[in-house]
Design a protein around this motif. Structure first.
Motif, PDB file in Angstrom:
ATOM      1  N   THR A   1      40.898  32.566  37.648  1.00 24.92           N
ATOM      2  CA  THR A   1      41.749  33.698  38.192  1.00 24.92           C
ATOM      3  C   THR A   1      43.724  33.177  37.916  1.00 24.92           C
ATOM      4  O   THR A   1      43.797  32.153  37.733  1.00 24.92           O
ATOM      5  CB  THR A   1      41.371  32.685  40.162  1.00 24.92           C
ATOM      6  N   LEU A   2      44.312  33.613  38.664  1.00 30.77           N
ATOM      7  CA  LEU A   2      45.719  33.866  37.277  1.00 30.77           C
ATOM      8  C   LEU A   2      46.601  33.407  38.354  1.00 30.77           C
ATOM      9  O   LEU A   2      46.500  34.643  39.654  1.00 30.77           O
ATOM     10  CB  LEU A   2      46.108  35.018  36.215  1.00 30.77           C
ATOM     11  N   ILE A   3      47.463  33.223  39.550  1.00 29.33           N
ATOM     12  CA  ILE A   3      48.191  32.733  39.939  1.00 29.33           C
ATOM     13  C   ILE A   3      49.813  33.105  39.324  1.00 29.33           C
ATOM     14  O   ILE A   3      50.174  32.836  38.077  1.00 29.33           O
ATOM     15  CB  ILE A   3      48.994  31.550  40.444  1.00 29.33           C
ATOM     16  N   MET A   4      50.007  34.484  39.864  1.00 32.47           N
ATOM     17  CA  MET A   4      51.774  35.510  39.726  1.00 32.47           C
ATOM     18  C   MET A   4      52.279  35.159  40.925  1.00 32.47           C
ATOM     19  O   MET A   4      52.033  35.237  42.015  1.00 32.47           O
ATOM     20  CB  MET A   4      50.826  36.201  39.036  1.00 32.47           C
ATOM     21  N   ASN A   5      53.800  35.727  40.432  1.00 34.01           N
ATOM     22  CA  ASN A   5      54.808  36.097  40.835  1.00 34.01           C
ATOM     23  C   ASN A   5      53.917  37.263  42.434  1.00 34.01           C
ATOM     24  O   ASN A   5      53.367  38.515  42.014  1.00 34.01           O
ATOM     25  CB  ASN A   5      56.066  36.505  41.198  1.00 34.01           C
ATOM     26  N   LYS A   6      53.634  36.972  43.721  1.00 34.41           N
ATOM     27  CA  LYS A   6      53.753  37.732  44.732  1.00 34.41           C
ATOM     28  C   LYS A   6      54.918  39.044  45.159  1.00 34.41           C
ATOM     29  O   LYS A   6      55.677  39.048  44.610  1.00 34.41           O
ATOM     30  CB  LYS A   6      52.827  37.720  45.924  1.00 34.41           C
ATOM     31  N   THR A   7      54.221  39.783  44.851  1.00 37.37           N
ATOM     32  CA  THR A   7      55.577  41.461  45.910  1.00 37.37           C
ATOM     33  C   THR A   7      55.800  41.701  46.936  1.00 37.37           C
ATOM     34  O   THR A   7      54.278  40.601  47.610  1.00 37.37           O
ATOM     35  CB  THR A   7      54.483  42.555  45.546  1.00 37.37           C
TER      36      THR A   7
ATOM     37  N   VAL B   1      52.343  41.704  49.877  1.00 35.63           N
ATOM     38  CA  VAL B   1      51.190  40.828  49.742  1.00 35.63           C
ATOM     39  C   VAL B   1      51.126  39.643  51.099  1.00 35.63           C
ATOM     40  O   VAL B   1      52.631  38.827  50.744  1.00 35.63           O
ATOM     41  CB  VAL B   1      51.133  39.853  48.696  1.00 35.63           C
ATOM     42  N   PRO B   2      50.981  40.332  52.341  1.00 38.04           N
ATOM     43  CA  PRO B   2      51.022  39.258  53.184  1.00 38.04           C
ATOM     44  C   PRO B   2      50.589  37.385  53.158  1.00 38.04           C
ATOM     45  O   PRO B   2      50.090  37.392  52.157  1.00 38.04           O
ATOM     46  CB  PRO B   2      50.135  39.576  54.276  1.00 38.04           C
ATOM     47  N   TYR B   3      51.688  36.709  53.777  1.00 47.59           N
ATOM     48  CA  TYR B   3      51.666  35.589  53.327  1.00 47.59           C
ATOM     49  C   TYR B   3      50.526  34.837  54.044  1.00 47.59           C
ATOM     50  O   TYR B   3      50.935  33.726  52.893  1.00 47.59           O
ATOM     51  CB  TYR B   3      53.318  34.548  54.081  1.00 47.59           C
ATOM     52  N   ALA B   4      50.086  35.825  54.745  1.00 48.42           N
ATOM     53  CA  ALA B   4      48.267  34.958  55.368  1.00 48.42           C
ATOM     54  C   ALA B   4      47.565  34.683  54.132  1.00 48.42           C
ATOM     55  O   ALA B   4      46.905  33.863  54.104  1.00 48.42           O
ATOM     56  CB  ALA B   4      48.247  36.326  56.311  1.00 48.42           C
ATOM     57  N   THR B   5      47.701  35.712  53.097  1.00 46.78           N
ATOM     58  CA  THR B   5      47.400  35.737  52.448  1.00 46.78           C
ATOM     59  C   THR B   5      47.708  34.697  51.418  1.00 46.78           C
ATOM     60  O   THR B   5      46.346  34.142  50.780  1.00 46.78           O
ATOM     61  CB  THR B   5      46.896  36.915  51.476  1.00 46.78           C
ATOM     62  N   SER B   6      48.835  34.939  51.080  1.00 44.15           N
ATOM     63  CA  SER B   6      48.602  33.547  50.292  1.00 44.15           C
ATOM     64  C   SER B   6      49.515  32.252  50.439  1.00 44.15           C
ATOM     65  O   SER B   6      49.631  31.193  49.937  1.00 44.15           O
ATOM     66  CB  SER B   6      50.792  34.348  49.424  1.00 44.15           C
ATOM     67  N   GLY B   7      49.035  31.794  51.878  1.00 44.68           N
ATOM     68  CA  GLY B   7      49.114  30.328  52.003  1.00 44.68           C
ATOM     69  C   GLY B   7      50.453  29.870  52.204  1.00 44.68           C
ATOM     70  O   GLY B   7      51.142  28.917  51.878  1.00 44.68           O
ATOM     71  N   GLY B   8      51.763  31.493  52.787  1.00 41.41           N
ATOM     72  CA  GLY B   8      53.517  31.025  52.693  1.00 41.41           C
ATOM     73  C   GLY B   8      53.796  31.059  51.331  1.00 41.41           C
ATOM     74  O   GLY B   8      54.901  31.028  51.170  1.00 41.41           O
ATOM     75  N   LEU B   9      52.144  30.996  49.761  1.00 37.58           N
ATOM     76  CA  LEU B   9      53.700  30.703  48.878  1.00 37.58           C
ATOM     77  C   LEU B   9      54.632  32.328  48.286  1.00 37.58           C
ATOM     78  O   LEU B   9      53.815  33.404  48.965  1.00 37.58           O
ATOM     79  CB  LEU B   9      52.307  30.408  48.058  1.00 37.58           C
ATOM     80  N   GLU B  10      54.716  32.131  47.218  1.00 42.44           N
ATOM     81  CA  GLU B  10      55.632  32.789  46.834  1.00 42.44           C
ATOM     82  C   GLU B  10      54.649  33.644  45.661  1.00 42.44           C
ATOM     83  O   GLU B  10      55.064  34.884  44.923  1.00 42.44           O
ATOM     84  CB  GLU B  10      56.960  32.886  46.202  1.00 42.44           C
ATOM     85  N   THR B  11      53.285  33.028  45.133  1.00 42.09           N
ATOM     86  CA  THR B  11      52.737  33.504  44.297  1.00 42.09           C
ATOM     87  C   THR B  11      51.554  33.525  45.291  1.00 42.09           C
ATOM     88  O   THR B  11      51.402  33.415  46.127  1.00 42.09           O
ATOM     89  CB  THR B  11      52.134  32.178  43.197  1.00 42.09           C
ATOM     90  N   VAL B  12      50.812  34.331  44.690  1.00 41.41           N
ATOM     91  CA  VAL B  12      49.432  34.985  44.951  1.00 41.41           C
ATOM     92  C   VAL B  12      47.836  34.849  43.680  1.00 41.41           C
ATOM     93  O   VAL B  12      48.685  35.221  42.201  1.00 41.41           O
ATOM     94  CB  VAL B  12      49.332  36.345  44.809  1.00 41.41           C
ATOM     95  N   ALA B  13      47.019  34.262  44.259  1.00 41.82           N
ATOM     96  CA  ALA B  13      45.934  34.791  42.670  1.00 41.82           C
ATOM     97  C   ALA B  13      45.194  35.441  42.845  1.00 41.82           C
ATOM     98  O   ALA B  13      45.042  36.019  43.582  1.00 41.82           O
ATOM     99  CB  ALA B  13      45.176  33.188  43.412  1.00 41.82           C
ATOM    100  N   ILE B  14      45.200  35.818  41.640  1.00 43.38           N
ATOM    101  CA  ILE B  14      44.312  36.996  41.215  1.00 43.38           C
ATOM    102  C   ILE B  14      42.970  37.016  40.787  1.00 43.38           C
ATOM    103  O   ILE B  14      42.965  36.343  39.390  1.00 43.38           O
ATOM    104  CB  ILE B  14      45.383  38.166  40.091  1.00 43.38           C
ATOM    105  N   ARG B  15      42.334  37.605  40.590  1.00 43.84           N
ATOM    106  CA  ARG B  15      40.428  37.516  40.043  1.00 43.84           C
ATOM    107  C   ARG B  15      40.254  38.655  39.566  1.00 43.84           C
ATOM    108  O   ARG B  15      40.674  39.502  40.699  1.00 43.84           O
ATOM    109  CB  ARG B  15      39.561  36.330  40.903  1.00 43.84           C
TER     110      ARG B  15
END
Ligand code: TXA
Ligand code: MG
Length: 325
Positions: free
Chosen positions: A99-105, A108-122
């Protein structure tokens, strides 16, 4: 009502995959197998569906979900820019237990990213997971399919015992091959945030030196929570063999005692010698927690060398244990 969809893991039936994908597209919550552990999936773009997943798990909303993709073509929709290191890791380990942590566009809702500017992708490798992801065509947010704090699920029976009646469907695709979650990597800082199915050595072959982040510096919100614990008390043994048998003998006078071991055999009310390799141990550890919690009060676990997949095994055992000897 929870629909159980039993599929052939080596040749997933089209109609069943279509059914699971259709439910996901409609905003439903569907558990499905991956090669690491089972995931509790929903449309990553649908905040209401994401909300349902957090609620079903009893998960704190600041602990983000992993977004699963069926094709690398979905990456530009989800992440803004891919670095050289990330590209190398994607080429080497997508699909797989990374799983890679990358900067989200912005999509991607903040609900999914837990409020972070990054998103985990697998991008999982399991045939059933791939078939569902390809058929659905949307990225699927999925945490491990266990009630928050419980051992992750490596069979559909585990998912059923945590979520029957609480999610829309459970896809039964047999046992997960790896048995521990994916390795979570932040390539921007060359850090492993969570050791897992891919080892530090394997990652270093691709991008050079990486560090396993420690508890105090870890930027992965999930790592601060207690985890993976069965209802029975877990005692982890990192040292000599003798201590385990001494503990077992003493505790058995007043309690039901289970032992999970890899290198040695022990006498206990329920003794499980779990395989002859670290990979077999990894594959069976969560299932044994769930089996033994039904039978005993205390589970004594033999620790392993912190090498290769042993690092991930010990990470999970430390978090599950309330005492380390
Ligand atoms: O093998 C796996 O990874 C399984 C299967 C279903 O894919 N999934 C899984 O998800 O283990 P979960 O939600 O149980 O664990 C995800 C971990 C958590 O520790 C979370 O905090 C971390 O990944 N994470 C997710 N998004 C993150 C982000 N943007 N930054 C840092 N850590 C993140
Ligand atoms: Mg989890």
């Amino acid at each position: 009502m929870t629909e159980i969809i039993k599929v052939n893991p080596s040749m997933p039936e089209k109609a069943k995959i279509r059914r699971a994908a259709q439910l996901l597209s409609q905003g439903k919550v569907v558990a499905f197998p991956t090669e690491t552990v089972y995931g509790l999936g929903c449309n990553a773009f649908d905040e209401d569906a994401v909300e349902k997943v957090f609620k079903a798990k009893g998960r704190p909303s600041d602990n983000p979900l992993i977004v699963h993709i069926g094709s690398k073509r979905q990456l530009p929709i989800l992440v803004s820019g891919i670095s050289e290191k990330e590209k190398k890791l994607i080429d080497a380990f997508f699909p797989g237990p990374l799983t890679l942590i990358m900067n989200k566009t912005g999509i991607v809702p903040y609900a999914t990213s837990g409020g972070l500017e990054t998103v985990a992708i697998r991008m999982p490798k399991h045939k059933v997971a791939q078939a569902i992801l390809k058929e659905a065509g949307i990225p699927i947010a999925a945490p491990s399919a266990n009630i928050s704090g419980r051992p992750s699920s490596t069979t559909a029976e585990h998912v059923i015992s945590d979520f029957m009646g609480r999610v829309d469907a459970i896809v039964d695709g047999g046992k997960s091959r790896i048995g521990l979650e994916s390795t979570v990597v932040d390539a921007s800082t060359s850090e492993i945030l969570r050791p897992g199915g891919i080892t530090k050595e394997e990652i270093e072959k691709v991008i050079g030196r990486v560090e396993i982040s420690t508890a105090s510096t870890n930027k992965s919100p999930g790592m601060k929570y207690r985890h993976y614990a069965p209802s029975a008390k877990v005692i982890l043994f990192t040292g000599r063999k003798k201590a385990i048998q001494e503990y077992a003998d003493r505790l058995m006078k007043s309690k039901k005692v289970g032992v999970i071991s890899i290198y040695h055999s022990f006498r206990a009310d329920e003794a499980r010698h779990a395989g002859n390799s670290l990979h077999e141990y990894a594959r069976s550890i969560f299932a044994l927690f769930r089996e033994l919690e039904e039978k005993v009060d205390v589970i004594l676990v033999e620790g392993v060398e912190e090498k290769g997949i042993g690092i991930a095994i010990m990470n999970r055992l430390r978090k599950a244990a309330s005492e380390i000897v």
